[in-house]
Design an enzyme around this catalytic site. Structure first.
Site, PDB file in Angstrom:
ATOM      1  N   GLN A  27       1.393  -0.942   0.035  1.00 14.24           N
ATOM      2  CA  GLN A  27       0.184  -0.130   0.113  1.00 14.24           C
ATOM      3  C   GLN A  27       0.651   1.275   0.123  1.00 14.24           C
ATOM      4  O   GLN A  27       1.634   0.927   0.573  1.00 14.24           O
ATOM      5  CB  GLN A  27      -0.990   0.350   1.577  1.00 14.24           C
ATOM      6  CG  GLN A  27      -0.103   0.023   2.545  1.00 14.24           C
ATOM      7  CD  GLN A  27      -1.609  -0.057   4.134  1.00 14.24           C
ATOM      8  OE1 GLN A  27      -1.973  -1.283   3.266  1.00 14.24           O
ATOM      9  NE2 GLN A  27      -1.159   0.969   4.754  1.00 14.24           N
ATOM     10  N   GLY A  28       0.186   1.929  -0.921  1.00 17.36           N
ATOM     11  CA  GLY A  28       0.764   3.603  -0.157  1.00 17.36           C
ATOM     12  C   GLY A  28      -0.423   4.569  -0.119  1.00 17.36           C
ATOM     13  O   GLY A  28      -1.616   4.387  -0.262  1.00 17.36           O
ATOM     14  N   TYR A  29      -0.039   6.147  -0.302  1.00 18.05           N
ATOM     15  CA  TYR A  29      -0.569   6.741  -0.030  1.00 18.05           C
ATOM     16  C   TYR A  29      -0.740   8.101  -0.761  1.00 18.05           C
ATOM     17  O   TYR A  29       0.260   8.912  -1.156  1.00 18.05           O
ATOM     18  CB  TYR A  29       0.018   7.612   1.532  1.00 18.05           C
ATOM     19  CG  TYR A  29      -0.369   6.718   3.158  1.00 18.05           C
ATOM     20  CD1 TYR A  29      -1.385   7.084   3.325  1.00 18.05           C
ATOM     21  CD2 TYR A  29       0.446   5.426   2.850  1.00 18.05           C
ATOM     22  CE1 TYR A  29      -2.069   5.312   3.949  1.00 18.05           C
ATOM     23  CE2 TYR A  29      -0.076   4.909   3.607  1.00 18.05           C
ATOM     24  CZ  TYR A  29      -1.429   5.236   4.578  1.00 18.05           C
ATOM     25  OH  TYR A  29      -1.761   3.204   5.003  1.00 18.05           O
ATOM     26  N   LEU A  30      -1.736   9.011  -1.003  1.00 15.70           N
ATOM     27  CA  LEU A  30      -1.512   9.565  -2.693  1.00 15.70           C
ATOM     28  C   LEU A  30      -1.958  11.160  -1.545  1.00 15.70           C
ATOM     29  O   LEU A  30      -1.268  12.095  -2.315  1.00 15.70           O
ATOM     30  CB  LEU A  30      -3.346   9.477  -2.801  1.00 15.70           C
ATOM     31  CG  LEU A  30      -3.094   8.226  -3.948  1.00 15.70           C
ATOM     32  CD1 LEU A  30      -4.634   8.263  -4.617  1.00 15.70           C
ATOM     33  CD2 LEU A  30      -2.237   8.997  -5.192  1.00 15.70           C
ATOM     34  N   GLU A  82       2.854   9.161  -2.734  1.00 17.16           N
ATOM     35  CA  GLU A  82       4.152   9.506  -1.891  1.00 17.16           C
ATOM     36  C   GLU A  82       4.955   9.127  -1.543  1.00 17.16           C
ATOM     37  O   GLU A  82       4.879   7.261  -1.817  1.00 17.16           O
ATOM     38  CB  GLU A  82       3.470  10.358  -0.468  1.00 17.16           C
ATOM     39  CG  GLU A  82       2.150  11.842  -0.881  1.00 17.16           C
ATOM     40  CD  GLU A  82       2.235  11.703   1.251  1.00 17.16           C
ATOM     41  OE1 GLU A  82       2.273  11.087   1.845  1.00 17.16           O
ATOM     42  OE2 GLU A  82       0.849  12.668   1.007  1.00 17.16           O
TER      43      GLU A  82
END
Length: 160
Positions: A27-30, A82
């Site tokens: 998972q990643g974060y916008l 990010e």
């Protein structure tokens, strides 16, 4: 759309013997500001986008909205997130009336294991298995959105 959960550290691998399912999660974060996090996740063979609001005073409750998206969409969105991808295996471990989600982290968060239990209210009673350690509910350093910025492997190098 209200998420109520308690979060704990783990003191052993004993939970693995009772796990009924495990899946790899990337998972990643916008967006990772505390007031609103926008997460993109590939969980097993599915993709998801999730928006979370800031936690309440106890840290146990917060707004959460999630929708399934295609894995291809999730993988494309991960490319523009990010810096700092979270890589972990999630184990589903039944205990009493609840199922704990236990995350074993990899990469820069290697060595960290955290269990979460979702509740219907902040006062709901739940069984605590012997492998649970310190409660870290509301401690933002354990949020995945913070672990991608300040990985567990670097905590001893930072001042608290």
């Amino acid at each position: 759309m209200l998420e109520i959960e308690r979060k704990f550290l783990i003191n052993s691998n004993d939970f693995k013997a009772d796990a009924i399912k495990e899946m790899r999660i990337t998972q990643g974060y916008l967006c990772s500001v505390p007031e609103r996090t926008v997460r993109v996740r590939v969980k097993g063979e599915k993709g998801f986008m999730t928006v979370k609001g800031i936690g309440n005073e106890s840290g146990a409750s917060r707004f959460e909205w999630e929708r399934e998206i295609s894995v291809a969409e999730a993988q494309s969105l991960l490319k523009i997130c990010e810096p700092g991808v979270i890589d972990k295996t999630r184990y589903l471990v039944p205990c009493g009336e609840h199922t704990y989600e236990v995350d074993e982290f990899y990469g820069e968060n290697q060595g960290l294991m955290v269990a979460e239990v979702e509740l219907s209210s902040e006062s709901e009673a739940f069984k605590k298995p012997s492998w649970l350690a310190e409660e870290v509910t509301g401690q933002t350093r354990y949020y995945n959105s913070m672990l991608m910025k300040h990985p567990y492997s670097k905590w001893s190098l930072e001042t608290d």
